[in-house]
Design a protein around this motif. Structure first.
Motif, PDB file in Angstrom:
ATOM      1  N   ASP A 150      75.585 127.626  82.574  1.00  0.00           N
ATOM      2  CA  ASP A 150      74.817 125.839  83.337  1.00  0.00           C
ATOM      3  C   ASP A 150      73.791 125.984  83.793  1.00  0.00           C
ATOM      4  O   ASP A 150      73.140 125.326  84.380  1.00  0.00           O
ATOM      5  N   ASN A 151      73.858 127.460  84.462  1.00  0.00           N
ATOM      6  CA  ASN A 151      72.732 127.919  85.641  1.00  0.00           C
ATOM      7  C   ASN A 151      71.875 128.623  84.548  1.00  0.00           C
ATOM      8  O   ASN A 151      71.983 130.079  84.275  1.00  0.00           O
ATOM      9  N   ALA A 152      70.341 128.218  84.755  1.00  0.00           N
ATOM     10  CA  ALA A 152      69.402 129.670  84.904  1.00  0.00           C
ATOM     11  C   ALA A 152      69.111 129.905  84.752  1.00  0.00           C
ATOM     12  O   ALA A 152      68.711 131.636  84.828  1.00  0.00           O
ATOM     13  N   ARG A 153      69.908 130.544  86.523  1.00  0.00           N
ATOM     14  CA  ARG A 153      69.555 131.910  87.162  1.00  0.00           C
ATOM     15  C   ARG A 153      69.985 132.978  85.810  1.00  0.00           C
ATOM     16  O   ARG A 153      69.452 133.974  86.740  1.00  0.00           O
ATOM     17  N   HIS A 154      71.022 132.788  85.242  1.00  0.00           N
ATOM     18  CA  HIS A 154      71.695 133.653  84.941  1.00  0.00           C
ATOM     19  C   HIS A 154      70.327 134.464  83.482  1.00  0.00           C
ATOM     20  O   HIS A 154      71.348 135.677  83.267  1.00  0.00           O
ATOM     21  N   PHE A 155      69.543 133.528  83.247  1.00  0.00           N
ATOM     22  CA  PHE A 155      68.905 134.318  81.987  1.00  0.00           C
ATOM     23  C   PHE A 155      67.689 134.615  83.067  1.00  0.00           C
ATOM     24  O   PHE A 155      67.327 135.868  81.278  1.00  0.00           O
ATOM     25  N   ALA A 156      67.724 135.297  83.482  1.00  0.00           N
ATOM     26  CA  ALA A 156      65.729 135.642  84.254  1.00  0.00           C
ATOM     27  C   ALA A 156      65.783 137.164  83.837  1.00  0.00           C
ATOM     28  O   ALA A 156      64.913 137.918  83.159  1.00  0.00           O
ATOM     29  N   ARG A 157      67.375 137.932  83.699  1.00  0.00           N
ATOM     30  CA  ARG A 157      66.588 139.347  83.160  1.00  0.00           C
ATOM     31  C   ARG A 157      67.709 139.351  82.315  1.00  0.00           C
ATOM     32  O   ARG A 157      68.066 140.686  82.156  1.00  0.00           O
ATOM     33  N   PHE A 158      68.284 138.188  81.901  1.00  0.00           N
ATOM     34  CA  PHE A 158      69.416 138.474  80.452  1.00  0.00           C
ATOM     35  C   PHE A 158      68.680 138.359  79.281  1.00  0.00           C
ATOM     36  O   PHE A 158      67.275 138.203  78.948  1.00  0.00           O
ATOM     37  N   GLY A 159      69.049 140.118  78.664  1.00  0.00           N
ATOM     38  CA  GLY A 159      67.727 139.843  77.425  1.00  0.00           C
ATOM     39  C   GLY A 159      68.418 139.383  76.289  1.00  0.00           C
ATOM     40  O   GLY A 159      67.426 139.648  75.108  1.00  0.00           O
ATOM     41  N   GLY A 160      69.405 138.896  75.805  1.00  0.00           N
ATOM     42  CA  GLY A 160      69.522 137.620  74.469  1.00  0.00           C
ATOM     43  C   GLY A 160      68.742 136.175  75.099  1.00  0.00           C
ATOM     44  O   GLY A 160      68.225 135.614  75.891  1.00  0.00           O
ATOM     45  N   GLN A 161      69.101 135.578  74.159  1.00  0.00           N
ATOM     46  CA  GLN A 161      68.668 134.207  73.946  1.00  0.00           C
ATOM     47  C   GLN A 161      69.829 133.280  75.372  1.00  0.00           C
ATOM     48  O   GLN A 161      71.323 133.238  74.579  1.00  0.00           O
ATOM     49  N   GLY A 162      69.016 132.373  76.243  1.00  0.00           N
ATOM     50  CA  GLY A 162      69.904 131.603  77.426  1.00  0.00           C
ATOM     51  C   GLY A 162      70.055 130.846  76.515  1.00  0.00           C
ATOM     52  O   GLY A 162      68.786 129.830  76.247  1.00  0.00           O
ATOM     53  N   ILE A 163      70.837 129.909  76.950  1.00  0.00           N
ATOM     54  CA  ILE A 163      71.299 128.069  75.805  1.00  0.00           C
ATOM     55  C   ILE A 163      72.114 127.812  77.573  1.00  0.00           C
ATOM     56  O   ILE A 163      72.877 128.028  77.948  1.00  0.00           O
ATOM     57  N   VAL A 164      72.055 126.677  77.887  1.00  0.00           N
ATOM     58  CA  VAL A 164      71.964 125.792  78.784  1.00  0.00           C
ATOM     59  C   VAL A 164      73.175 124.721  78.823  1.00  0.00           C
ATOM     60  O   VAL A 164      73.222 124.278  77.330  1.00  0.00           O
TER      61      VAL A 164
END
Length: 182
Positions: free
Chosen positions: A127-141
């Motif tokens: 639910d929080n896009a801040r977790h996608f900033a340095r995540f190596g895969g695809q973020g899905i909200v």
């Protein structure tokens, strides 16, 4: 975990109504974290309750999450992550909650962390896009009142559409897995 399979947001609102009679309209919460709309003393009281850890023991399950994750787990390696270090006393209650409501998730695939960039996975539903900033895969909200204005990522609004969204993001992987998108 929180706001993806556990309705922490709703539990916070219920806690506030029970203890402070506080209610907010959907418009007041649109695009805002709940702590952004609270008076300082009320926010501190809620944080204190959450730091106790027991707050997380009986969170409502987000509708459809159990069936969707069970279907995904049949064909994909599934991990459940929680940035639980903000509330370290929540680890025990969250673990027990997961075992009660999601018994098909291998206990060794439950990850409590602070920064989700340590997760090596193809996708992260959060639910929080801040977790996608340095995540190596695809973020899905995963939709929640506070993230309605977040753009730039695929979005799952309800769990009954999860397989369709995942099959759009990872068509080859799901095509070979046997998962049928609705």
């Amino acid at each position: 975990m929180d706001e993806v399979i556990a309705d922490t947001y709703g539990a916070m609102l219920d806690w506030l109504v029970d203890r402070h009679g506080a209610r907010w309209s959907a418009e007041a919460l649109h695009g805002r974290q709940i702590f952004d709309v609270l008076e300082l003393e009320v926010a501190d009281a809620l944080r204190t309750a959450m730091h106790d850890g027991a707050f997380f023991a009986d969170l409502p399950v987000i509708e459809g999450s159990q069936a969707a994750l069970a279907a995904i787990a049949e064909h994909c390696e599934l991990f459940v992550t929680s940035a639980a270090m903000e509330f370290p006393n929540s680890l025990g209650p969250k673990f027990l909650w997961l075992r009660r409501h999601f018994p098909f998730v291998d206990p060794l695939n439950i990850v409590f962390c602070g920064d989700k960039s340590i997760i090596a996975a193809d996708c992260l539903i959060d639910d929080n896009a801040r977790h996608f900033a340095r995540f190596g895969g695809q973020g899905i909200v995963f939709s929640s009142p506070h993230n309605v204005d977040v753009t730039g990522y695929p979005r799952i609004r309800r769990w009954d559409e999860a397989l369709a969204v995942l099959s759009e993001v990872f068509p080859a992987a799901l095509a070979h897995s046997g998962v049928d998108a609705p």
